[in-house]
Scaffold this active site. Structure first.
Site, PDB file in Angstrom:
ATOM      1  N   ASN A  56      -0.884  46.773 135.242  1.00  0.00           N
ATOM      2  CA  ASN A  56      -1.290  47.161 136.595  1.00  0.00           C
ATOM      3  C   ASN A  56      -2.747  46.796 136.872  1.00  0.00           C
ATOM      4  OD1 ASN A  56       1.067  48.172 137.705  1.00  0.00           O
ATOM      5  ND2 ASN A  56       0.691  50.256 137.046  1.00  0.00           N
ATOM      6  N   GLU A  82       6.122  54.589 133.701  1.00  0.00           N
ATOM      7  CA  GLU A  82       6.688  53.526 132.869  1.00  0.00           C
ATOM      8  C   GLU A  82       7.571  54.088 131.761  1.00  0.00           C
ATOM      9  OE1 GLU A  82       2.619  54.418 131.059  1.00  0.00           O
ATOM     10  OE2 GLU A  82       3.449  54.340 133.060  1.00  0.00           O
TER      11      GLU A  82
END
Length: 188
Positions: A73, A108
């Site tokens: 990210n 995640e």
């Protein structure tokens, strides 16, 4: 005119039923990955726990976490992170049996339930999943791995969350021990 009104009511009732079905699906599925969401994970976990209590047949619990996801990210942006999560979800779907359950538990992290599966088979499946993610070509990043914690639900446990907490502890252990590995509460 009575028939017209009845026809309109029937059409509207069918439209409402379709809308309710879609709302029900949206309430239980992660919009990013298409996998069941946290609510659906909790429901399936409760179902498996009740089934185990009734039949005495244990099930395996896996918590899977994408390694170094924050770096994906931070380095590539959240859209890239989304693509990576969709990739992992697809790999998991492709490598599990139709009777198994996989859901996105949040961020995640993924939850896998293997009904009526002994410990040695659960470890084999966990290694298969780890290897599948490790050897597929992910989008955006050069290489991708997951860490997996495995535990076994047991009829003596007080609730369905006990095995999940054990698996969660093991995924942290896998990360501490180098990532891209499987750890379990029953293999030492």
């Amino acid at each position: 005119s009575n028939h017209e009104l009845e026809d309109k009511v029937a059409v509207r009732t069918a439209e409402l039923a379709r809308s309710n079905t879609e709302l029900e699906r949206l309430a239980r599925h992660d919009t990013l990955t298409g996998l069941p969401n946290r609510r659906a994970c909790d429901e399936r976990l409760a179902l498996e726990f009740d089934r185990m209590r009734r039949t005495g047949q244990a099930y395996a619990v896996m918590v899977l976490d994408v390694d170094h996801f924050k770096q994906v990210n931070d380095g590539h942006g959240h859209a890239a992170g989304d693509r990576v999560l969709r990739h992992v979800a697809e790999v998991l779907r492709q490598h599990l049996r139709s009777t198994d359950f996989v859901g996105r538990n949040g961020g995640e992290e993924f939850l896998v339930l293997l009904p009526q599966t002994p410990a040695d088979e659960a470890l084999r499946v966990a290694q298969k999943l780890r290897h599948a993610v490790d050897t597929t070509v992910p989008p955006v990043v050069e290489h991708l791995t997951i860490s997996i914690g495995v535990s076994m639900a047991d009829p003596t446990q007080t609730d369905a969350e006990v095995a999940v907490r054990e698996a969660d502890d093991q995924v942290y252990r896998a990360k501490q021990n180098g990532r891209n590995r499987v750890e379990s509460s029953f293999m030492r």
